[in-house]
Scaffold this motif. Structure first.
Motif, PDB file in Angstrom:
ATOM      1  N   UNK A   1       0.635  -0.919   0.031  1.00 51.45           N
ATOM      2  CA  UNK A   1      -0.258  -0.074  -0.374  1.00 51.45           C
ATOM      3  C   UNK A   1       1.086   1.142   0.256  1.00 51.45           C
ATOM      4  N   UNK A   2       0.648   2.449  -1.060  1.00 46.86           N
ATOM      5  CA  UNK A   2       1.314   3.532  -1.053  1.00 46.86           C
ATOM      6  C   UNK A   2       0.503   4.246  -0.121  1.00 46.86           C
ATOM      7  N   UNK A   3       1.517   5.598   0.381  1.00 44.68           N
ATOM      8  CA  UNK A   3       1.640   6.129   1.554  1.00 44.68           C
ATOM      9  C   UNK A   3       0.562   7.478   0.622  1.00 44.68           C
ATOM     10  N   UNK A   4      -0.977   6.950   0.898  1.00 40.94           N
ATOM     11  CA  UNK A   4      -1.580   8.259   0.026  1.00 40.94           C
ATOM     12  C   UNK A   4      -1.874   9.301   0.963  1.00 40.94           C
ATOM     13  N   UNK A   5      -2.416  10.643   1.008  1.00 49.03           N
ATOM     14  CA  UNK A   5      -2.941  11.505   1.727  1.00 49.03           C
ATOM     15  C   UNK A   5      -4.517  10.269   2.649  1.00 49.03           C
ATOM     16  N   UNK A   6      -4.142  10.303   3.763  1.00 46.57           N
ATOM     17  CA  UNK A   6      -5.075   9.571   4.262  1.00 46.57           C
ATOM     18  C   UNK A   6      -4.642   8.505   4.702  1.00 46.57           C
ATOM     19  N   UNK A   7      -3.914   7.908   4.801  1.00 48.78           N
ATOM     20  CA  UNK A   7      -2.815   6.359   4.829  1.00 48.78           C
ATOM     21  C   UNK A   7      -3.057   6.235   6.338  1.00 48.78           C
ATOM     22  N   UNK A   8      -2.955   5.373   6.709  1.00 46.88           N
ATOM     23  CA  UNK A   8      -2.277   5.419   8.875  1.00 46.88           C
ATOM     24  C   UNK A   8      -1.331   4.586   8.304  1.00 46.88           C
ATOM     25  N   UNK A   9      -0.236   4.921   9.127  1.00 42.94           N
ATOM     26  CA  UNK A   9       0.859   4.079   9.378  1.00 42.94           C
ATOM     27  C   UNK A   9       1.074   3.882  10.826  1.00 42.94           C
ATOM     28  N   UNK A  10       2.925   3.106  10.402  1.00 41.92           N
ATOM     29  CA  UNK A  10       3.005   2.773  12.595  1.00 41.92           C
ATOM     30  C   UNK A  10       4.173   3.779  12.540  1.00 41.92           C
ATOM     31  N   UNK A  11       4.617   4.546  13.332  1.00 44.07           N
ATOM     32  CA  UNK A  11       6.242   5.178  13.796  1.00 44.07           C
ATOM     33  C   UNK A  11       6.761   4.483  14.181  1.00 44.07           C
ATOM     34  N   UNK A  12       8.682   4.471  13.869  1.00 42.49           N
ATOM     35  CA  UNK A  12       9.138   3.772  14.999  1.00 42.49           C
ATOM     36  C   UNK A  12      10.558   4.387  14.670  1.00 42.49           C
TER      37      UNK A  12
ATOM     38  N   UNK B   1      13.425   2.363  14.854  1.00 39.18           N
ATOM     39  CA  UNK B   1      14.172   1.522  14.300  1.00 39.18           C
ATOM     40  C   UNK B   1      12.814   0.199  13.512  1.00 39.18           C
ATOM     41  N   UNK B   2      14.165  -0.649  12.916  1.00 39.15           N
ATOM     42  CA  UNK B   2      13.383  -1.756  12.793  1.00 39.15           C
ATOM     43  C   UNK B   2      12.592  -3.019  14.362  1.00 39.15           C
ATOM     44  N   UNK B   3      11.755  -2.928  13.347  1.00 40.28           N
ATOM     45  CA  UNK B   3      10.907  -3.598  14.666  1.00 40.28           C
ATOM     46  C   UNK B   3      10.441  -3.380  15.680  1.00 40.28           C
ATOM     47  N   UNK B   4      10.192  -1.410  15.728  1.00 39.07           N
ATOM     48  CA  UNK B   4       9.817  -1.369  16.596  1.00 39.07           C
ATOM     49  C   UNK B   4       8.422  -0.228  16.987  1.00 39.07           C
ATOM     50  N   UNK B   5       7.533  -0.764  16.004  1.00 45.44           N
ATOM     51  CA  UNK B   5       6.770  -0.429  16.008  1.00 45.44           C
ATOM     52  C   UNK B   5       5.577  -1.231  17.318  1.00 45.44           C
ATOM     53  N   UNK B   6       4.191   0.037  17.532  1.00 44.29           N
ATOM     54  CA  UNK B   6       3.630   0.187  18.784  1.00 44.29           C
ATOM     55  C   UNK B   6       2.122   0.291  19.237  1.00 44.29           C
ATOM     56  N   UNK B   7       2.388   0.913  20.097  1.00 46.80           N
ATOM     57  CA  UNK B   7       0.533   1.911  19.986  1.00 46.80           C
ATOM     58  C   UNK B   7       0.862   3.434  18.949  1.00 46.80           C
ATOM     59  N   UNK B   8       1.649   3.621  18.881  1.00 42.39           N
ATOM     60  CA  UNK B   8       1.082   5.033  18.352  1.00 42.39           C
ATOM     61  C   UNK B   8       0.520   4.858  16.854  1.00 42.39           C
ATOM     62  N   UNK B   9       0.428   6.235  16.290  1.00 45.04           N
ATOM     63  CA  UNK B   9      -0.015   5.861  14.411  1.00 45.04           C
ATOM     64  C   UNK B   9       0.199   7.272  13.448  1.00 45.04           C
ATOM     65  N   UNK B  10       0.379   7.131  13.335  1.00 43.01           N
ATOM     66  CA  UNK B  10       0.489   8.554  12.119  1.00 43.01           C
ATOM     67  C   UNK B  10      -0.416   8.513  11.185  1.00 43.01           C
ATOM     68  N   UNK B  11      -1.137   9.628  10.518  1.00 45.76           N
ATOM     69  CA  UNK B  11      -1.854   9.743   8.936  1.00 45.76           C
ATOM     70  C   UNK B  11      -1.090  10.393   8.304  1.00 45.76           C
ATOM     71  N   UNK B  12      -0.866  10.542   6.772  1.00 47.27           N
ATOM     72  CA  UNK B  12      -0.110  11.101   5.862  1.00 47.27           C
ATOM     73  C   UNK B  12      -1.153  12.351   5.640  1.00 47.27           C
ATOM     74  N   UNK B  13      -1.252  13.423   5.734  1.00 48.87           N
ATOM     75  CA  UNK B  13      -1.865  14.422   5.560  1.00 48.87           C
ATOM     76  C   UNK B  13      -1.838  14.282   4.243  1.00 48.87           C
ATOM     77  N   UNK B  14      -0.630  14.375   3.296  1.00 47.46           N
ATOM     78  CA  UNK B  14      -1.028  14.769   1.549  1.00 47.46           C
ATOM     79  C   UNK B  14      -0.134  12.970   1.055  1.00 47.46           C
ATOM     80  N   UNK B  15       0.429  12.707   0.018  1.00 44.20           N
ATOM     81  CA  UNK B  15       0.877  12.182  -0.471  1.00 44.20           C
ATOM     82  C   UNK B  15       2.662  11.849  -0.217  1.00 44.20           C
ATOM     83  N   UNK B  16       3.029  11.003   0.450  1.00 45.32           N
ATOM     84  CA  UNK B  16       4.728  11.313   0.957  1.00 45.32           C
ATOM     85  C   UNK B  16       5.309   9.864   0.103  1.00 45.32           C
ATOM     86  N   UNK B  17       5.480   9.673  -0.875  1.00 45.50           N
ATOM     87  CA  UNK B  17       5.995   7.723  -0.966  1.00 45.50           C
ATOM     88  C   UNK B  17       7.191   7.913  -0.762  1.00 45.50           C
ATOM     89  N   UNK B  18       8.175   8.467  -0.031  1.00 44.87           N
ATOM     90  CA  UNK B  18       9.204   8.249   0.433  1.00 44.87           C
ATOM     91  C   UNK B  18       9.467   7.519   1.632  1.00 44.87           C
TER      92      UNK B  18
END
Length: 482
Positions: free
Chosen positions: A418-429, A431-448
């Motif tokens: 899934x690409x990071x477009x406006x509204x995509x929900x992702x996991x902050x981290x 480093x590798x394998x450090x995801x948890x309960x936080x979340x971020x949402x892209x406000x605009x497309x962020x393909x990087x």
């Protein structure tokens, strides 16, 4: 025969999507495009398909690309707001002045980027003061940033003073920083008023701004006693950037005092890594046994980095540090594995600025299951959005509201297409394998971010609510919708 390689190269480039070209360059560490790639991006920017156009202009916007300046000049008036946004951003990197119409663009992120582009081109006299009263906090904050770079306190001082006393957090906070930069000691009364404000974000920005004032050491030392650790840690970070004799003792206390909050300890460790000061090695070593509990993973990483940065390789001190770190693993736990959901539900978020709905993805089953568990446990209820970056992301879900916290467990990364477009929900981290309960949402497309972070959902309703969020705004409640 000599022309054949160039022809083949151009054909290959033209056969790829703009984002394919961009991702290949990003992964290879390059900051430029070949002639064939530039030609392919130019062709895509003129395509009738808006998806190809925004992708092409986005690819150009990542690095200054003077060869395509004419394409950007045309793209800034495109019918698609994504194309306009990235065209204006790219022009800013070339120190080009966008059309004046972009300052009143119907899209708030285009307006904010246009303000930044005008500032990059030092066209401060062309910025209307009405920007300080824009309906969007993002644009008002961008105007404050531009004013700070202008050096023109006589023109921008009055609107900045009004903005600093306004509601919200983003724009007033940036106004305080701008006033301190433009007025120096004369801005101290405004900062002292802000330090009495109940909004933690505003107090934190006031202490950040205090670092721009002469002889602000005592003021910053008082900030170390702020009851909110998010504010106190900002005061510590700002103090550490000064020449005050109080810096090392303050860092020492933050690392070793019993009951020192995670934000203070983590900030002290990060500062120690930058200072590379051998005087802090004992404090850092003393902090190792207490680096446990929720949020410990990132803190342990910061301590490790700080210790290694504070000693010279090959010395006795370096050997002692490595011996201590030998029994100091980066994590005390293994990533969680949860039972996949039969059918990922949607999640309804109610915030102080309105509600929005997230549809969870089947591509990241472990993240989706952990997210549902956090929602049903009420973990998000009452938490705050602690990070808001214009034309990038909003981030929240931290029980501590600072970015340092977690729920006491971590998740392994899940590769998603899934690409990071406006509204995509992702996991902050961190480093590798450090995801948890936080979340971020892209406000605009962020393909990087594609392929680098786990995308586990998409906002399907209420995208406009995300545009109104500011640091400190609360998630009132999160509930499942089957």
């Amino acid at each position: 025969m000599l022309l054949l390689p160039a022809v083949l190269s151009a054909s290959v480039a033209l056969a790829q999507s703009p984002l394919d070209i961009f991702h290949r360059r990003l992964e290879g560490g390059a900051t430029f495009y070949t002639e064939a790639e530039a030609a392919a991006l130019k062709a895509a920017a003129g395509n009738s398909d808006p998806e190809l156009r925004w992708q092409a202009v986005y690819a150009v916007s990542r690095w200054a690309e003077p060869r395509l300046a004419d394409v950007l000049a045309k793209a800034q008036a495109d019918a698609d707001s994504r194309v306009r946004l990235f065209a204006v951003r790219a022009l800013g990197k070339l120190s080009g002045v966008p059309e004046a119409a972009r300052l009143s663009d119907p899209d708030l992120y285009v307006r904010a980027e246009a303000v930044s582009a005008f500032a990059a081109a030092k066209a401060f006299d062309k910025l209307p003061l009405s920007l300080f009263e824009d309906p969007s906090a993002h644009v008002r904050a961008a105007a404050a940033n531009a004013a700070a770079a202008s050096g023109d306190g006589s023109r921008f001082g009055p609107p900045l003073a009004r903005l600093a006393a306004s509601s919200g957090t983003m724009a007033p906070g940036q106004a305080l920083l701008a006033l301190a930069k433009l007025e120096g000691a004369a801005a101290r009364p405004a900062l002292e008023r802000a330090l009495k404000d109940p909004r933690w974000w505003l107090r934190a920005r006031a202490y950040e701004a205090a670092g721009l004032l002469p002889e602000a050491g005592k003021l910053l030392e008082s900030g170390l006693r702020d009851p909110d650790p998010r504010v106190a840690s900002q005061a510590l970070e700002t103090l550490a950037a000064s020449s005050s004799a109080a810096v090392v003792p303050a860092l020492y206390r933050a690392l070793t005092d019993e009951g020192s909050p995670l934000e203070m300890r983590g900030t002290a460790a990060d500062v120690a890594a930058e200072r590379k000061d051998p005087a802090l090695v004992l404090a850092l070593l003393a902090a190792l046994p207490d680096a446990v509990g929720p949020g410990a993973g990132e803190y342990r990483s910061s301590l490790t980095k700080a210790l290694r940065a504070s000693v010279r390789p090959g010395t006795t001190e370096a050997a002692l540090v490595e011996a201590a770190l030998k029994d100091f693993p980066p994590f005390l736990d293994s990533p969680r594995t949860l039972k996949p959901l039969n059918a990922p539900p949607s999640v309804v978020f109610e915030t102080e600025k309105g509600g929005f709905v997230v549809r969870l993805s089947t591509e990241a089953p472990n993240h989706a299951a952990a997210f549902v568990e956090s929602v049903t446990s009420g973990l998000y209820d009452g938490t705050q959005w602690h990070r808001v970056v214009t034309a990038f992301v909003v981030q929240g879900g931290d029980p501590r509201g600072s970015g340092w916290g977690d729920a006491g467990w971590r998740l392994a990364d899940e590769k998603t297409a899934a690409p990071f477009l406006r509204g995509t929900v992702g996991m902050p981290k961190a480093g590798p394998d450090t995801g948890g309960c936080q979340l971020f949402v892209s406000l605009v497309p962020t393909p990087h971010l594609d392929g680098r972070y786990t995308a586990f959902g998409r906002v399907t309703q209420g995208l406009e609510v995300l545009d109104r969020l500011e640091p400190g705004d609360k998630i009132l409640k999160a509930t499942l919708r089957r």
